[in-house]
Design an enzyme around this catalytic site. Structure first.
Site, short mmCIF file in Angstrom:
data_model
loop_
_atom_site.label_atom_id
_atom_site.label_comp_id
_atom_site.label_asym_id
_atom_site.label_seq_id
_atom_site.Cartn_x
_atom_site.Cartn_y
_atom_site.Cartn_z
N ILE A 157 0.93 -1.20 0.06
CA ILE A 157 -0.09 0.01 -0.01
C ILE A 157 0.92 1.20 0.08
CG2 ILE A 157 -0.18 0.39 2.35
CD1 ILE A 157 -3.38 0.50 2.11
N GLU A 213 6.53 -4.53 10.92
CA GLU A 213 5.32 -3.55 11.48
C GLU A 213 4.08 -4.54 11.42
OE1 GLU A 213 4.80 -0.75 8.64
OE2 GLU A 213 6.47 0.47 9.17
N VAL A 214 4.22 -5.46 10.40
CA VAL A 214 2.81 -6.51 10.23
C VAL A 214 3.45 -7.97 10.70
CG1 VAL A 214 1.14 -7.63 8.75
CG2 VAL A 214 1.99 -5.16 8.57
N HIS A 248 6.36 -11.88 5.68
CA HIS A 248 5.87 -11.48 4.34
C HIS A 248 7.39 -11.23 3.95
CE1 HIS A 248 5.64 -8.21 7.22
NE2 HIS A 248 6.22 -7.47 6.24
N HIS A 300 9.13 -9.06 1.09
CA HIS A 300 8.72 -7.80 0.10
C HIS A 300 9.71 -8.25 -1.07
CE1 HIS A 300 7.98 -4.79 3.31
NE2 HIS A 300 8.59 -5.76 4.11
P1 AMP Z 1 7.13 -4.71 7.37
O1 AMP Z 1 7.82 -3.64 8.03
O2 AMP Z 1 8.05 -5.59 6.88
O3 AMP Z 1 6.27 -5.40 8.25
O4 AMP Z 1 6.13 -4.53 6.53
C1 AMP Z 1 4.85 -4.09 6.43
C2 AMP Z 1 4.26 -3.65 4.95
O5 AMP Z 1 3.06 -3.90 4.84
C3 AMP Z 1 4.72 -2.24 4.91
O6 AMP Z 1 5.60 -1.80 3.79
C4 AMP Z 1 3.43 -1.50 4.61
O7 AMP Z 1 3.26 -0.25 3.74
C5 AMP Z 1 2.55 -2.82 4.13
N1 AMP Z 1 1.13 -2.70 4.26
C6 AMP Z 1 0.55 -2.67 5.57
N2 AMP Z 1 -0.86 -2.58 5.39
C7 AMP Z 1 -1.14 -2.98 4.16
C8 AMP Z 1 -2.37 -3.22 3.32
N3 AMP Z 1 -3.46 -3.12 3.92
N4 AMP Z 1 -2.23 -3.69 2.06
C9 AMP Z 1 -0.92 -3.52 1.53
N5 AMP Z 1 0.38 -3.34 1.91
C10 AMP Z 1 0.10 -3.01 3.29
#
Ligand code: AMP
Length: 118
Positions: free
Chosen positions: A32, A96-97, A101, A103
Site C-alpha cells: 500500500i 510492522e505487520v 512476508h 518484500h
Molecule cells: P514490515 O515493516 O516488513 O512489517 O512491512 C509491512 C508492509 O506492509 C509495509 O511496507 C506496509 O506499507 C505494508 N502494508 C500494511 N498494510 C497494508 C495493506 N492493507 N495492504 C498492502 N500493504 C500493506
C-alpha cells in the site's frame, strides 16, 4: 495462538488489496506504500507471525514463497534487471505487520544493502 493481522483478511479477500497472485498456499499483493516502482508482498496464507516462528514443517511452504517471488518478478518485468527480496523480523528488523512476508522490490535500483551504523 498468534493473533491474526490485516494480511489474513487480505488472504480471505475480506478487505481489498491489489492481489497479483494467489494459490492455496501463498498470496502476493501490492504494498500500500510502495518503496520502489514495483513493491509486492508475498505471504504464506497460513499465519506465521515472524521468522522466529518458522518450523521445519514450513520448509516446503517457504520454498514455494521463493518460487512465487521469482514467477511474480518475471510477470512484472523486473526479473532481468534484478530486484531485492527482503524479510523484516521483530523490533530491530522494524517488522510492522506480524504475518511473515517477503518484500519484492524492483523497477529501480535498490541501493546498497544497509546504511552503516556510525
Ligand atoms: P514490515 O515493516 O516488513 O512489517 O512491512 C509491512 C508492509 O506492509 C509495509 O511496507 C506496509 O506499507 C505494508 N502494508 C500494511 N498494510 C497494508 C495493506 N492493507 N495492504 C498492502 N500493504 C500493506
Amino acid at each position: 495462538m498468534a493473533e491474526e493481522t490485516i494480511f489474513s483478511k487480505i488472504v480471505r479477500r475480506e478487505i481489498p488489496a491489489d492481489v497479483v497472485f494467489q494459490d492455496e498456499r501463498v498470496t502476493a499483493f501490492r504494498d500500500i506504500n510502495p518503496q520502489r516502482p514495483t513493491h509486492i508482498l508475498i505471504i504464506p496464507n497460513k499465519l506465521i507471525p515472524t521468522v522466529n516462528d518458522v518450523r521445519e514443517e514450513d520448509e516446503a511452504l517457504l520454498g514455494h514463497l521463493f518460487v512465487v517471488a521469482a514467477q511474480v518478478a518475471r510477470e512484472q518485468g523486473i526479473a532481468e534487471d534484478g530486484y531485492r527480496l527482503l524479510v523484516n523480523c521483530g523490533r530491530h528488523g522494524h517488522q510492522e505487520v506480524m504475518h511473515l512476508h517477503l518484500h519484492l522490490l524492483g523497477g529501480a535500483d535498490c541501493g546498497p544493502m544497509l546504511k552503516r551504523l556510525d
